[in-house]
Design a protein around this motif. Structure first.
Motif, PDB file in Angstrom:
ATOM      1  N   ASP A 407      -1.297  -1.359 -20.040  1.00 57.12           N
ATOM      2  CA  ASP A 407      -0.630  -2.733 -19.370  1.00 57.12           C
ATOM      3  C   ASP A 407      -0.897  -2.707 -17.903  1.00 57.12           C
ATOM      4  O   ASP A 407      -0.883  -3.775 -17.126  1.00 57.12           O
ATOM      5  N   LEU A 408      -1.142  -1.611 -17.162  1.00 55.65           N
ATOM      6  CA  LEU A 408      -0.987  -1.674 -15.689  1.00 55.65           C
ATOM      7  C   LEU A 408      -2.205  -1.004 -14.960  1.00 55.65           C
ATOM      8  O   LEU A 408      -2.642   0.060 -15.618  1.00 55.65           O
ATOM      9  N   ALA A 409      -2.879  -1.316 -13.916  1.00 59.34           N
ATOM     10  CA  ALA A 409      -3.663  -0.543 -13.251  1.00 59.34           C
ATOM     11  C   ALA A 409      -3.192  -0.612 -11.913  1.00 59.34           C
ATOM     12  O   ALA A 409      -2.879  -1.590 -11.240  1.00 59.34           O
ATOM     13  N   SER A 410      -3.611   0.513 -11.233  1.00 63.49           N
ATOM     14  CA  SER A 410      -3.336   0.821  -9.627  1.00 63.49           C
ATOM     15  C   SER A 410      -4.164   1.656  -9.066  1.00 63.49           C
ATOM     16  O   SER A 410      -4.813   2.416  -9.433  1.00 63.49           O
ATOM     17  N   ASP A 411      -4.514   1.315  -7.712  1.00 59.67           N
ATOM     18  CA  ASP A 411      -5.124   2.244  -6.931  1.00 59.67           C
ATOM     19  C   ASP A 411      -4.519   2.462  -5.565  1.00 59.67           C
ATOM     20  O   ASP A 411      -3.751   1.444  -4.982  1.00 59.67           O
ATOM     21  N   LEU A 412      -4.787   3.463  -4.866  1.00 62.10           N
ATOM     22  CA  LEU A 412      -4.188   3.721  -3.770  1.00 62.10           C
ATOM     23  C   LEU A 412      -5.356   4.725  -2.982  1.00 62.10           C
ATOM     24  O   LEU A 412      -6.207   5.435  -3.660  1.00 62.10           O
ATOM     25  N   LEU A 413      -5.466   4.355  -1.654  1.00 72.61           N
ATOM     26  CA  LEU A 413      -6.407   5.173  -0.813  1.00 72.61           C
ATOM     27  C   LEU A 413      -5.927   5.378   0.364  1.00 72.61           C
ATOM     28  O   LEU A 413      -4.950   4.715   1.079  1.00 72.61           O
ATOM     29  N   ALA A 425      -3.956   2.093   1.810  1.00 72.89           N
ATOM     30  CA  ALA A 425      -4.197   0.927   1.308  1.00 72.89           C
ATOM     31  C   ALA A 425      -3.637   0.938  -0.347  1.00 72.89           C
ATOM     32  O   ALA A 425      -3.857   2.100  -1.008  1.00 72.89           O
ATOM     33  N   GLY A 426      -3.154   0.134  -0.989  1.00 78.32           N
ATOM     34  CA  GLY A 426      -2.887   0.124  -2.486  1.00 78.32           C
ATOM     35  C   GLY A 426      -3.004  -1.406  -3.224  1.00 78.32           C
ATOM     36  O   GLY A 426      -2.710  -2.290  -2.541  1.00 78.32           O
ATOM     37  N   ASP A 427      -3.086  -1.233  -4.286  1.00 78.10           N
ATOM     38  CA  ASP A 427      -3.238  -2.463  -5.395  1.00 78.10           C
ATOM     39  C   ASP A 427      -2.840  -2.192  -6.548  1.00 78.10           C
ATOM     40  O   ASP A 427      -2.886  -0.962  -7.272  1.00 78.10           O
ATOM     41  N   ILE A 428      -1.917  -2.966  -7.330  1.00 79.92           N
ATOM     42  CA  ILE A 428      -1.416  -2.757  -8.597  1.00 79.92           C
ATOM     43  C   ILE A 428      -1.380  -4.062  -9.198  1.00 79.92           C
ATOM     44  O   ILE A 428      -0.790  -5.059  -8.561  1.00 79.92           O
ATOM     45  N   HIS A 429      -1.627  -4.151 -10.412  1.00 82.12           N
ATOM     46  CA  HIS A 429      -1.562  -5.459 -11.190  1.00 82.12           C
ATOM     47  C   HIS A 429      -1.379  -5.097 -12.812  1.00 82.12           C
ATOM     48  O   HIS A 429      -1.716  -4.144 -13.239  1.00 82.12           O
ATOM     49  N   TYR A 430      -1.028  -6.191 -13.176  1.00 82.49           N
ATOM     50  CA  TYR A 430      -0.703  -6.200 -14.648  1.00 82.49           C
ATOM     51  C   TYR A 430      -2.089  -6.772 -15.516  1.00 82.49           C
ATOM     52  O   TYR A 430      -2.698  -7.642 -15.102  1.00 82.49           O
ATOM     53  N   ARG A 431      -2.218  -5.815 -16.491  1.00 76.26           N
ATOM     54  CA  ARG A 431      -3.504  -6.045 -17.240  1.00 76.26           C
ATOM     55  C   ARG A 431      -3.286  -7.051 -18.410  1.00 76.26           C
ATOM     56  O   ARG A 431      -3.485  -6.581 -19.621  1.00 76.26           O
ATOM     57  N   GLY A 432      -2.877  -8.145 -18.176  1.00 74.96           N
ATOM     58  CA  GLY A 432      -2.816  -9.198 -19.131  1.00 74.96           C
ATOM     59  C   GLY A 432      -3.981  -9.873 -19.810  1.00 74.96           C
ATOM     60  O   GLY A 432      -4.974  -9.700 -19.046  1.00 74.96           O
ATOM     61  N   ALA A 433      -4.207 -10.251 -20.893  1.00 74.67           N
ATOM     62  CA  ALA A 433      -5.536 -10.826 -21.696  1.00 74.67           C
ATOM     63  C   ALA A 433      -5.768 -11.981 -21.005  1.00 74.67           C
ATOM     64  O   ALA A 433      -6.980 -12.463 -20.742  1.00 74.67           O
ATOM     65  N   GLY A 438      -0.668  -9.377  -9.569  1.00 74.82           N
ATOM     66  CA  GLY A 438      -0.689  -8.314  -8.814  1.00 74.82           C
ATOM     67  C   GLY A 438      -0.132  -8.566  -7.225  1.00 74.82           C
ATOM     68  O   GLY A 438      -0.109  -9.346  -6.825  1.00 74.82           O
ATOM     69  N   ALA A 439      -0.293  -7.114  -6.609  1.00 72.23           N
ATOM     70  CA  ALA A 439      -0.156  -7.185  -5.322  1.00 72.23           C
ATOM     71  C   ALA A 439      -0.639  -6.109  -4.542  1.00 72.23           C
ATOM     72  O   ALA A 439      -1.060  -5.194  -5.179  1.00 72.23           O
ATOM     73  N   TYR A 440      -1.010  -6.362  -3.188  1.00 71.17           N
ATOM     74  CA  TYR A 440      -1.689  -5.236  -2.491  1.00 71.17           C
ATOM     75  C   TYR A 440      -1.151  -5.286  -1.035  1.00 71.17           C
ATOM     76  O   TYR A 440      -0.328  -5.922  -0.627  1.00 71.17           O
ATOM     77  N   PHE A 441      -1.522  -4.063  -0.493  1.00 69.92           N
ATOM     78  CA  PHE A 441      -1.161  -3.877   0.922  1.00 69.92           C
ATOM     79  C   PHE A 441      -2.068  -3.051   1.784  1.00 69.92           C
ATOM     80  O   PHE A 441      -2.926  -2.249   1.070  1.00 69.92           O
ATOM     81  N   ARG A 442      -2.269  -3.155   2.901  1.00 70.32           N
ATOM     82  CA  ARG A 442      -2.906  -2.242   3.756  1.00 70.32           C
ATOM     83  C   ARG A 442      -2.190  -1.899   5.203  1.00 70.32           C
ATOM     84  O   ARG A 442      -1.727  -3.051   5.646  1.00 70.32           O
ATOM     85  N   PHE A 443      -2.067  -0.553   5.509  1.00 71.78           N
ATOM     86  CA  PHE A 443      -1.370  -0.388   6.753  1.00 71.78           C
ATOM     87  C   PHE A 443      -2.585   0.466   7.565  1.00 71.78           C
ATOM     88  O   PHE A 443      -3.019   1.411   6.907  1.00 71.78           O
ATOM     89  N   ARG A 444      -2.500   0.091   8.877  1.00 69.89           N
ATOM     90  CA  ARG A 444      -3.514   0.980   9.802  1.00 69.89           C
ATOM     91  C   ARG A 444      -2.824   1.325  10.787  1.00 69.89           C
ATOM     92  O   ARG A 444      -1.932   0.361  11.577  1.00 69.89           O
ATOM     93  N   ALA A 445      -3.260   2.422  11.470  1.00 70.99           N
ATOM     94  CA  ALA A 445      -3.011   2.839  12.945  1.00 70.99           C
ATOM     95  C   ALA A 445      -3.944   3.421  13.735  1.00 70.99           C
ATOM     96  O   ALA A 445      -4.613   4.437  13.459  1.00 70.99           O
ATOM     97  N   ASP A 446      -4.455   2.320  14.603  1.00 73.12           N
ATOM     98  CA  ASP A 446      -5.538   2.426  15.025  1.00 73.12           C
ATOM     99  C   ASP A 446      -5.669   3.038  16.642  1.00 73.12           C
ATOM    100  O   ASP A 446      -6.661   3.578  16.977  1.00 73.12           O
ATOM    101  N   GLY A 447      -4.502   3.581  16.767  1.00 74.09           N
ATOM    102  CA  GLY A 447      -4.332   4.475  18.312  1.00 74.09           C
ATOM    103  C   GLY A 447      -4.417   3.238  19.549  1.00 74.09           C
ATOM    104  O   GLY A 447      -4.545   2.079  19.350  1.00 74.09           O
TER     105      GLY A 447
END
Length: 643
Positions: A407-413, A425-433, A438-447
């Motif tokens: 039912d679910l798929a998620s990625d994290l980097l 960065a991350g992504d999660i979504h429901y694997r419906g037919a 789904g939702a995603y996020f990305r955070f960066r610290a570039d200095g």
């Protein structure tokens, strides 16, 4: 009497053998055990025998000295054969350590019927045809380069193309990845790499970054892929590829060769490119060895450089970019290197620019049920003869996780550059037919480095101002709607926190910018008609950010009349446009609203041949602040051939 008869018989046999041994120039034919060839031995011998020179040992047995008739591939088998089987000679008749010429018979495996049945041949051909169809659809002249509906974060601009010349609005929202490596920082914009990547490699849709990799052809039948085109304003291009798996009968042994040449008017400059690429994969026990080499030479307008290097006048810039890639993949640890040799020259430059890099990478992949993990570490050595900002990272550690259930798929980097700057960065979504929220996020610290100036490649005495684009945060929600057939709609809403710093700014001025996008891919068939449509619209709130129009849109539509035997007639058009925005050049200028359109028509004969006629830039307008080429007529063909 019987005993005397047996002695006489033995003496006669020995005498006959000695006579045969010492007969002038006559090799001895060894009787008894023949040389057995393995069942998978591919060579055959007529007559089935081998001429050898052997040595008589003190125990009257034989040892191999040399193969006299050129069958040197049998040497390991012969050494094992003589060690396992003994040919006893009469020691009192032969001198010890004497060398003899002998003939040994060969026991060849019975020939097997290796040909496929007619049904198996038809099934294999269908699989190859399906692979060719996907390859043709993913790399053709009238399809979008980027697919917004598959992207995790959706605001990368679609490039405009003519053949394999590309131009794109400046964008640094995500890194470029080639075969798992991020190419070194360079003075050239992202669009220059598309000249090479779109023609010869495959894009990984759905990846966090703009990732490209080798697309290995999985079949043992040699495949040729030929494409050529011509058009107004001296446009010419030719692209070819040869691909073969199971090379030399070894499963998994793969060889690919690609070339691409093109010339013509592009960005108001006489432009050209020439590319050669080789890729080899060799299985070695439980490991595989990958080797790749590419040579990319271009001569294009200064507008192919990043905005900080643009000048008032137009002039050509030559680039020679060579890469070497090697990877050793094992069940324990994977190792790879990526070497870049980059040279740029122009009459306007102070000197020839050299920009070289060597990447060394180690990574490990693990899988447990629905969890897949990849941990990697990379070190990069760089050497250049000019100041380039921002500088490349020296160390890069990364961890990616993918967890999938029914039912679910998620990625994290997670990435850490120089043990200081991070990105998560991350992504999660429901694997419906049908519905997939789904939702995603990305955070960066570039200095906090000052990246608002770079080296002056024209005079060397000063620096050039540049815009330092930072995006510490990007959050979003999306909903994918899978309809009946190959129809997929996607809507995304989000907010990103960004700042575009300049050397004259007194504050960083971070802004929260809301955005929304609507995209789709439609592949629908009605009776004998088929429509392929890929529209996308991106909106973002007004801001003072550079290279960020409030609206950007694109649409690629093709309508085909299906004919028997997989033939078809087709026609279509594309639109690409944007609202006004400010450039990241110095001095900056405002790019007005632009819309550029192309139209095409063609014929497809089976899935292996396609002829296309297109009319580029119907509106004779600019796009992304440049004039790519005048309104002009072009024609191209593409042909797949199974050898």
């Amino acid at each position: 009497m019987n005993r005397l008869a047996r002695i006489l018989s033995c003496l006669l046999l020995c005498g006959g053998f000695c006579t045969s041994v010492f007969a002038a120039g006559e090799p001895v034919r060894l009787g008894g055990k023949l040389l057995d060839l393995p069942d998978n031995w591919t060579r055959t011998y007529q007559p089935p025998e081998v001429l050898l020179q052997v040595l008589v040992l003190p125990d009257s047995t034989l040892s191999l000295v040399d193969i006299l008739d050129g069958k040197n591939e049998l040497a390991p088998l012969l050494a094992e054969h003589f060690a396992s089987y003994k040919y006893l000679l009469q020691a009192d008749s032969l001198a010890v350590n004497r060398q003899l010429e002998v003939i040994l018979g060969i026991n060849q495996p019975a020939p097997t019927d290796s040909t496929l049945s007619q049904r198996e041949q038809e099934e294999l051909l269908q699989e190859i045809e399906a692979w060719i169809k996907l390859e043709r659809e993913s790399r053709n002249q009238h399809a979008p380069v980027l697919q917004p509906v598959t992207a995790k974060i959706t605001h990368s601009p679609e490039p405009y193309r003519a053949g394999f010349f590309f131009h794109q609005r400046f964008d640094e929202s995500g890194p470029l990845i080639v075969n798992g490596f991020q190419p070194h920082n360079a003075i050239f914009s992202r669009a220059v790499y598309y000249n090479y990547l779109q023609g010869l490699m495959s894009r990984q849709d759905g990846a966090w970054s703009d990732a490209w990799t080798e697309q290995l052809y999985p079949y043992g039948v040699l495949l040729s892929d030929i494409e050529a085109g011509l058009g107004d304003y001296e446009h010419r291009f030719a692209r070819g590829a040869l691909k073969k798996n199971t090379l030399f009968g070894v499963p998994g042994c793969y060889l690919g060769f690609d070339f691409l040449v093109q010339g013509g008017s592009w960005l108001e400059e006489r432009s050209s490119l020439s590319i050669l690429k080789f890729f080899l994969r060799v299985p070695w026990g439980r490991t595989t060895l990958d080797l790749g080499f590419a040579d990319n030479s271009t001569k294009m307008s200064v507008l192919t450089l990043k905005p900080e290097y643009w000048q008032d006048g137009d002039f050509p810039v030559e680039r020679n970019y060579r890469t070497l890639y090697a990877a050793w993949k094992t069940p324990w640890l994977n190792l790879a290197l990526f070497n870049e040799n980059d040279t740029a020259r122009s009459e306007e430059f102070l000197k020839t620019l050299h920009n070289d890099a060597l990447h060394l990478q180690a990574w490990k992949e693990l899988a447990c049920g629905g969890l897949q993990a990849r941990a990697a570490y990379e070190h990069m050595f760089t050497e250049r003869n000019f100041l380039l900002v921002p500088d490349d990272y020296a160390d890069l550690a990364s961890l990616s996780l993918n967890y999938t259930t029914r039912d679910l798929a998620s990625d994290l980097l997670a990435q850490l550059k120089d043990f200081e700057h991070y990105e998560v960065a991350g992504d999660i979504h429901y694997r419906g037919a049908i519905l997939q929220p789904g939702a995603y996020f990305r955070f960066r610290a570039d200095g906090a480095e000052n990246n608002t100036v770079t080296g002056d490649i024209y005079t060397g005495a000063n620096t050039l101002p540049r815009v330092d684009m930072q995006e510490p945060r990007n959050l979003g929600l999306y909903l994918s709607y899978q309809m009946a057939g190959a129809v997929n709609w996607k809507v995304a809403l989000g907010q990103r926190n960004a700042a575009h710093k300049t050397s004259s700014a007194t504050a960083e001025n971070f802004q929260n910018v809301e955005y929304a996008s609507l995209s789709a891919t439609v592949g629908q068939t009605w009776s004998k008609w088929k429509i392929d449509w890929a529209p996308a619209v991106n909106w973002q709130a007004a801001s003072t950010l550079y290279e960020n129009p409030e609206l950007a849109w694109q649409s690629h539509l093709t309508l085909a009349r299906l004919l028997p035997f997989n033939n078809a007639l087709f026609a279509g058009f594309s639109l690409l446009g944007h609202s006004p925005y400010d450039t990241a050049t110095d001095p900056l200028f405002t790019v007005e609203t632009s819309l550029i359109a192309d139209a095409w028509a063609g014929v497809r004969v089976s899935d292996r041949f396609e002829f296309l006629v297109s009319y580029k830039n119907i509106t004779d307008s600019t796009i992304y602040g440049v004039y790519p080429l005048p309104a002009s007529l072009h024609a191209s063909l593409r042909w797949f051939y199974l050898n």
